[in-house]
Write an enzyme that holds these catalytic residues in place. Structure first.
Site, PDB file in Angstrom:
ATOM      1  N   LYS A 118       0.821  -1.215   0.000  1.00 51.63           N
ATOM      2  CA  LYS A 118       0.000   0.000   0.000  1.00 51.63           C
ATOM      3  C   LYS A 118       0.854   1.264   0.000  1.00 51.63           C
ATOM      4  O   LYS A 118       0.494   2.260  -0.621  1.00 51.63           O
ATOM      5  CB  LYS A 118      -0.941   0.004   1.216  1.00 51.63           C
ATOM      6  CG  LYS A 118      -2.085  -0.997   1.092  1.00 51.63           C
ATOM      7  CD  LYS A 118      -3.031  -0.918   2.281  1.00 51.63           C
ATOM      8  CE  LYS A 118      -4.185  -1.893   2.107  1.00 51.63           C
ATOM      9  NZ  LYS A 118      -5.111  -1.875   3.238  1.00 51.63           N
ATOM     10  N   LYS A 201      -6.867 -10.500  -9.126  1.00 48.37           N
ATOM     11  CA  LYS A 201      -7.967 -10.609  -8.160  1.00 48.37           C
ATOM     12  C   LYS A 201      -9.107  -9.669  -8.565  1.00 48.37           C
ATOM     13  O   LYS A 201      -8.871  -8.561  -9.052  1.00 48.37           O
ATOM     14  CB  LYS A 201      -7.438 -10.236  -6.773  1.00 48.37           C
ATOM     15  CG  LYS A 201      -8.377 -10.573  -5.630  1.00 48.37           C
ATOM     16  CD  LYS A 201      -7.690 -10.327  -4.292  1.00 48.37           C
ATOM     17  CE  LYS A 201      -8.641 -10.612  -3.137  1.00 48.37           C
ATOM     18  NZ  LYS A 201      -8.022 -10.350  -1.834  1.00 48.37           N
ATOM     19  N   LYS A 204     -12.709  -3.838  -6.728  1.00 48.33           N
ATOM     20  CA  LYS A 204     -13.578  -2.685  -6.976  1.00 48.33           C
ATOM     21  C   LYS A 204     -12.819  -1.540  -7.619  1.00 48.33           C
ATOM     22  O   LYS A 204     -13.420  -0.627  -8.183  1.00 48.33           O
ATOM     23  CB  LYS A 204     -14.224  -2.220  -5.669  1.00 48.33           C
ATOM     24  CG  LYS A 204     -13.236  -1.747  -4.615  1.00 48.33           C
ATOM     25  CD  LYS A 204     -13.947  -1.276  -3.379  1.00 48.33           C
ATOM     26  CE  LYS A 204     -12.990  -0.880  -2.270  1.00 48.33           C
ATOM     27  NZ  LYS A 204     -12.409  -2.035  -1.581  1.00 48.33           N
TER      28      LYS A 204
END
Length: 338
Positions: A118, A201, A204
């Site tokens: 991240k 994967k 969204k």
């Protein structure tokens, strides 16, 4: 390690960052529903304190938290069987999180692969919360003395850290107070992949809406996305080994298995030899039958936010009956004046 003194209790949470997908449903929420009918106390959480490790628009966070709660309830998580909360309404999460940030070691945090992913090259500019949030995640679990956590493969490292923190606290204070929580990883579709690229994967954040099934999609949208999902020209195999090197085929079979409560082996025994032209309509019909009632119920609940808020407030009250005594005992062990 046998821990008979701990009540069998499940805790798990999802960040209310918007856009629930089929991946969230098959990878987590469906198993949450199953576990509430097993021999566990079950606590399920919208982890809104984790969401703010990166900046959130307040209006979006409010809506996303309610939408996630609606998704939980519409999928079958019953407020009568499970405790359903948003994290910030139960202050003991954050209070134990501070204690655990004093137990956890910098080296442990620096090894967390999700932080590296991240933060990327920007590690000096991210929030302290993003670096330290695994300590809060451990507190989320251990403030309930949770014995089991249903997790995806990508969260196993955080659960191992939770066990390390519990073991260090117990060792440092000479107690057997926090359980060494067990991960529960199971199911055919714990990792659902993109409908456009079976090597990625389902997410969204993918720019293509066709890559995912959103839990808010209606029946027409669900069927259309499955009909257009990427496949290969070969027939489906009868054995699992035949899916090797065929990520899109594997993904669609996994989704079918997950939705239909079957193993991949059972699905292939039924559909082996079929072309995708025959299999996709079967999958579309199954997905519509299982998912469109959920999206319809989510829409109904989102039209009554006061009902969602009432359920979460009730859950917070139930949760604090568990968390407050555990925090008090933690403080007693540590020598805090009560």
């Amino acid at each position: 390690m046998s821990q008979p003194q701990f009540t069998p209790r499940v805790f798990s949470g999802i960040q209310p960052s918007g856009g629930l997908t089929l991946g969230n449903y098959l990878g987590a929420i469906k198993r949450f529903v199953q576990m509430q009918d097993a021999d566990f106390e079950t606590i399920y959480c919208m982890v809104d304190l984790h969401a703010v490790t990166v900046w959130q628009d307040p209006t979006d966070l409010l809506r996303n938290t309610r939408e996630l709660a609606a998704g939980f309830i519409a999928s079958g998580i019953s407020p009568d069987k499970s405790i359903l909360i948003n994290q910030s309404q139960v202050p003991e999460h954050a209070q134990l999180g501070w204690v655990f940030s004093c137990v956890a070691r910098m080296g442990w945090m620096q090894r967390m692969t999700q932080f590296k992913d991240k933060a990327g090259k920007n590690a000096q500019n991210v929030s302290l919360g993003l670096f330290g949030y695994p300590a809060l995640m451990a507190a989320d679990i251990l403030i309930y003395h949770a014995t089991h956590v249903p997790v995806g493969e990508d969260q196993k490292q955080h659960l191992e850290l939770t066990r390390d923190i519990a073991a260090k606290f117990n060792h440092d204070y000479g107690v057997d107070f926090f359980p060494l929580t067990e991960p529960v990883i199971e199911g055919a579709a714990t990792r659902v992949m993109s409908l456009r690229d079976g090597s990625k994967k389902m997410s969204k954040s993918d720019p293509s809406d066709a890559s995912r099934i959103n839990m808010t999609d209606d029946a027409d949208a669900i069927a259309k996305k499955i009909r257009k999902a990427k496949t290969d020209p070969d027939a489906l195999p009868s054995e699992v080994a035949g899916l090797e090197g065929r990520p899109e085929a594997r993904n669609l079979v996994n989704i079918y298995a997950g939705l239909n409560d079957q193993s991949v082996e059972q699905v292939l025994a039924e559909v082996g030899g079929l072309q995708f032209g025959a299999f996709k309509p079967m999958l579309a019909d199954l997905a519509v039958a299982k998912l469109s009632p959920i999206s319809a119920e989510m829409a109904r609940l989102m039209n009554d936010p006061a009902e969602i808020d009432r359920i979460l407030a009730k859950g917070a009250g139930q949760a604090r009956e568990i968390t407050a005594p555990i925090l008090q005992k933690t403080y007693d062990i540590m020598g805090m004046v009560r």
